[in-house]
Scaffold this motif. Structure first.
Motif, PDB file in Angstrom:
ATOM      1  N   THR A  18      36.893  10.659   8.104  1.00  0.00           N
ATOM      2  CA  THR A  18      37.714  11.878   8.142  1.00  0.00           C
ATOM      3  C   THR A  18      37.621  12.592   6.796  1.00  0.00           C
ATOM      4  OG1 THR A  18      39.727  10.753   7.444  1.00  0.00           O
ATOM      5  CG2 THR A  18      39.305  10.861   9.812  1.00  0.00           C
ATOM      6  N   SER A  19      36.438  13.006   6.455  1.00  0.00           N
ATOM      7  CA  SER A  19      36.121  13.569   5.143  1.00  0.00           C
ATOM      8  C   SER A  19      37.154  14.552   4.627  1.00  0.00           C
ATOM      9  CB  SER A  19      34.776  14.280   5.201  1.00  0.00           C
ATOM     10  OG  SER A  19      33.777  13.401   5.628  1.00  0.00           O
ATOM     11  N   HIS A  20      37.678  14.234   3.468  1.00  0.00           N
ATOM     12  CA  HIS A  20      38.532  15.091   2.647  1.00  0.00           C
ATOM     13  C   HIS A  20      39.962  15.293   3.145  1.00  0.00           C
ATOM     14  CE1 HIS A  20      34.471  15.744   1.576  1.00  0.00           C
ATOM     15  NE2 HIS A  20      34.295  16.902   2.121  1.00  0.00           N
ATOM     16  N   TYR A  21      40.313  14.764   4.307  1.00  0.00           N
ATOM     17  CA  TYR A  21      41.661  14.975   4.843  1.00  0.00           C
ATOM     18  C   TYR A  21      42.141  13.722   5.565  1.00  0.00           C
ATOM     19  CZ  TYR A  21      40.448  19.822   4.089  1.00  0.00           C
ATOM     20  OH  TYR A  21      40.045  21.001   3.512  1.00  0.00           O
ATOM     21  N   GLU A  41      40.760   9.397   4.567  1.00  0.00           N
ATOM     22  CA  GLU A  41      40.595   9.887   3.207  1.00  0.00           C
ATOM     23  C   GLU A  41      41.710  10.856   2.841  1.00  0.00           C
ATOM     24  OE1 GLU A  41      36.352  10.294   1.932  1.00  0.00           O
ATOM     25  OE2 GLU A  41      36.883  12.406   1.968  1.00  0.00           O
ATOM     26  N   CYS A  42      42.261  10.685   1.657  1.00  0.00           N
ATOM     27  CA  CYS A  42      43.246  11.635   1.120  1.00  0.00           C
ATOM     28  C   CYS A  42      42.556  12.964   0.790  1.00  0.00           C
ATOM     29  CB  CYS A  42      43.858  11.105  -0.174  1.00  0.00           C
ATOM     30  SG  CYS A  42      44.793   9.594  -0.009  1.00  0.00           S
ATOM     31  N   ILE A  43      43.343  14.017   0.710  1.00  0.00           N
ATOM     32  CA  ILE A  43      42.798  15.322   0.342  1.00  0.00           C
ATOM     33  C   ILE A  43      42.232  15.254  -1.068  1.00  0.00           C
ATOM     34  CG2 ILE A  43      43.372  17.725  -0.166  1.00  0.00           C
ATOM     35  CD1 ILE A  43      45.417  17.610   2.057  1.00  0.00           C
ATOM     36  N   GLY A  44      41.050  15.765  -1.240  1.00  0.00           N
ATOM     37  CA  GLY A  44      40.423  15.825  -2.558  1.00  0.00           C
ATOM     38  C   GLY A  44      38.942  16.040  -2.422  1.00  0.00           C
ATOM     39  N   TRP A  45      38.404  16.935  -3.247  1.00  0.00           N
ATOM     40  CA  TRP A  45      36.971  17.194  -3.206  1.00  0.00           C
ATOM     41  C   TRP A  45      36.532  17.814  -4.524  1.00  0.00           C
ATOM     42  CZ3 TRP A  45      34.108  21.988  -2.547  1.00  0.00           C
ATOM     43  CH2 TRP A  45      32.753  21.784  -2.310  1.00  0.00           C
ATOM     44  N   GLN A  46      35.612  17.169  -5.173  1.00  0.00           N
ATOM     45  CA  GLN A  46      35.006  17.638  -6.419  1.00  0.00           C
ATOM     46  C   GLN A  46      36.038  18.001  -7.490  1.00  0.00           C
ATOM     47  OE1 GLN A  46      31.962  20.571  -5.596  1.00  0.00           O
ATOM     48  NE2 GLN A  46      30.651  19.024  -4.692  1.00  0.00           N
ATOM     49  N   ASN A  47      37.058  17.178  -7.611  1.00  0.00           N
ATOM     50  CA  ASN A  47      38.084  17.417  -8.628  1.00  0.00           C
ATOM     51  C   ASN A  47      37.512  17.172 -10.015  1.00  0.00           C
ATOM     52  OD1 ASN A  47      39.639  16.080  -6.069  1.00  0.00           O
ATOM     53  ND2 ASN A  47      40.618  17.903  -6.883  1.00  0.00           N
ATOM     54  N   ASN A  48      37.939  18.003 -10.969  1.00  0.00           N
ATOM     55  CA  ASN A  48      37.401  17.951 -12.328  1.00  0.00           C
ATOM     56  C   ASN A  48      38.384  17.260 -13.277  1.00  0.00           C
ATOM     57  OD1 ASN A  48      39.308  19.912 -13.366  1.00  0.00           O
ATOM     58  ND2 ASN A  48      38.125  21.469 -12.303  1.00  0.00           N
ATOM     59  N   ILE A  80      39.385   1.686   6.548  1.00  0.00           N
ATOM     60  CA  ILE A  80      39.080   1.974   5.150  1.00  0.00           C
ATOM     61  C   ILE A  80      39.999   3.076   4.659  1.00  0.00           C
ATOM     62  CG2 ILE A  80      37.351   2.924   3.540  1.00  0.00           C
ATOM     63  CD1 ILE A  80      35.193   1.726   5.358  1.00  0.00           C
ATOM     64  N   ASP A  81      40.573   2.893   3.480  1.00  0.00           N
ATOM     65  CA  ASP A  81      41.336   3.946   2.799  1.00  0.00           C
ATOM     66  C   ASP A  81      40.453   4.496   1.680  1.00  0.00           C
ATOM     67  OD1 ASP A  81      43.636   3.620   4.322  1.00  0.00           O
ATOM     68  OD2 ASP A  81      44.543   2.212   2.916  1.00  0.00           O
ATOM     69  N   ALA A  82      40.385   5.816   1.582  1.00  0.00           N
ATOM     70  CA  ALA A  82      39.549   6.429   0.548  1.00  0.00           C
ATOM     71  C   ALA A  82      40.263   7.620  -0.077  1.00  0.00           C
ATOM     72  CB  ALA A  82      38.214   6.853   1.143  1.00  0.00           C
ATOM     73  N   PHE A  83      39.689   8.120  -1.171  1.00  0.00           N
ATOM     74  CA  PHE A  83      40.339   9.180  -1.938  1.00  0.00           C
ATOM     75  C   PHE A  83      39.309  10.027  -2.674  1.00  0.00           C
ATOM     76  CE2 PHE A  83      40.042   5.334  -4.447  1.00  0.00           C
ATOM     77  CZ  PHE A  83      39.523   5.782  -5.654  1.00  0.00           C
ATOM     78  N   LEU A  84      39.691  11.224  -3.057  1.00  0.00           N
ATOM     79  CA  LEU A  84      38.983  12.111  -3.991  1.00  0.00           C
ATOM     80  C   LEU A  84      37.467  12.146  -3.816  1.00  0.00           C
ATOM     81  CD1 LEU A  84      40.929  11.329  -7.285  1.00  0.00           C
ATOM     82  CD2 LEU A  84      41.247  13.272  -5.765  1.00  0.00           C
ATOM     83  N   ASN A  85      37.005  12.600  -2.691  1.00  0.00           N
ATOM     84  CA  ASN A  85      35.579  12.700  -2.422  1.00  0.00           C
ATOM     85  C   ASN A  85      34.844  13.458  -3.540  1.00  0.00           C
ATOM     86  OD1 ASN A  85      33.206  12.687  -0.532  1.00  0.00           O
ATOM     87  ND2 ASN A  85      33.501  14.882  -0.764  1.00  0.00           N
ATOM     88  N   GLU A  86      33.790  12.852  -4.040  1.00  0.00           N
ATOM     89  CA  GLU A  86      32.901  13.468  -5.036  1.00  0.00           C
ATOM     90  C   GLU A  86      33.615  14.004  -6.277  1.00  0.00           C
ATOM     91  OE1 GLU A  86      30.404  16.291  -2.980  1.00  0.00           O
ATOM     92  OE2 GLU A  86      29.346  14.703  -1.925  1.00  0.00           O
ATOM     93  N   PHE A  87      34.684  13.330  -6.694  1.00  0.00           N
ATOM     94  CA  PHE A  87      35.380  13.757  -7.910  1.00  0.00           C
ATOM     95  C   PHE A  87      34.514  13.444  -9.130  1.00  0.00           C
ATOM     96  CE2 PHE A  87      36.523   9.381  -7.363  1.00  0.00           C
ATOM     97  CZ  PHE A  87      36.720   8.854  -8.619  1.00  0.00           C
ATOM     98  N   LYS A  88      34.871  13.968 -10.255  1.00  0.00           N
ATOM     99  CA  LYS A  88      34.088  13.773 -11.484  1.00  0.00           C
ATOM    100  C   LYS A  88      34.324  12.343 -11.986  1.00  0.00           C
ATOM    101  CE  LYS A  88      31.515  15.477 -14.816  1.00  0.00           C
ATOM    102  NZ  LYS A  88      30.279  16.131 -14.716  1.00  0.00           N
ATOM    103  N   TYR A 116      35.765   5.406  -2.413  1.00  0.00           N
ATOM    104  CA  TYR A 116      35.598   6.858  -2.407  1.00  0.00           C
ATOM    105  C   TYR A 116      34.113   7.122  -2.266  1.00  0.00           C
ATOM    106  CZ  TYR A 116      34.223   6.233  -7.277  1.00  0.00           C
ATOM    107  OH  TYR A 116      33.598   5.815  -8.417  1.00  0.00           O
ATOM    108  N   ALA A 117      33.768   8.295  -1.790  1.00  0.00           N
ATOM    109  CA  ALA A 117      32.362   8.669  -1.668  1.00  0.00           C
ATOM    110  C   ALA A 117      31.956   9.426  -2.928  1.00  0.00           C
ATOM    111  CB  ALA A 117      32.155   9.526  -0.433  1.00  0.00           C
TER     112      ALA A 117
END
Length: 196
Positions: A18-21, A41-48, A80-88, A116-117
């Motif tokens: 469930t990518s990003h949400y 997955e928790c909300i999050g994508w490419q966070n800096n 699986i629990d995941a978070f912050l896809n592709e964060f820095k 996380y991915a």
């Protein structure tokens, strides 16, 4: 949703990310019934780094992680629990937040692996905090991996002599799980194993 999941199941799939949400309760109930395994997955994508060092952002991410894990505890499909896809994840801030997110999710459910991915396969700093490592691979990036990691001087398939990837009509996005460095658990093509 039911029709879509049945079509996907008919293709032979048994795993949904469930990518990003975070998923809805209705979606997870259908996955429970049909027999899908779900990476939620928790909300999050490419966070800096600036975002990940903001106390308000950190508090909201941790709150969301706790809520997601609590609200899906009785869904066997959520594996699986995941978070912050592709964060820095190459930053100190990313590493610090990843450790907090892993701790938050494990505090709610020790039976689900946490990850996380990432798209940062070279200078990754935070993947030692997770239960397994997961990469988002893109076809042109795969070619780059082959060029930089192979001693061969031949041109990899799908690239020009200049080394740039050839254009294609569509570049599908793939998620691939790789074995972790930690002996806690591994991921395979058939899904993750529980922690030992």
């Amino acid at each position: 949703m039911w029709r879509d999941l049945k079509l996907i199941k008919g293709l032979g799939a048994n795993f949904v990310r469930t990518s990003h949400y975070p998923p809805s309760d209705e979606f997870l109930s259908l996955c429970d019934e049909i027999g899908f395994l779900v990476w939620q997955e928790c909300i999050g994508w490419q966070n800096n780094p600036a975002q990940m060092s903001n106390p308000e952002f950190i508090a909201l991410q941790l709150e969301q992680a706790h809520l997601m894990a609590r609200s899906t505890i009785n869904h066997p499909s959520a594996v699986i629990d995941a978070f912050l896809n592709e964060f820095k994840s190459t930053s100190r801030e990313g590493r610090d937040l990843a450790a907090k997110m892993v701790d938050a999710l494990h505090s709610e459910d020790t039976g689900r692996p946490v990850s996380y991915a990432t798209c940062r396969y070279v200078k990754e700093l935070a993947n030692d905090k997770t239960d397994f490592i997961a990469f988002n691979l893109y076809p042109s990036w795969h070619q780059e991996i082959r060029r930089t990691s192979s001693p061969s001087t031949s041109t990899p398939p799908g690239t020009r002599r200049s080394g740039r990837p050839r254009r294609t009509r569509a570049s599908p996005r793939l998620s691939v799980a790789a074995s972790a460095r930690s002996p806690r658990s591994t991921a395979t093509g058939s899904g993750p194993t529980s922690r030992s």
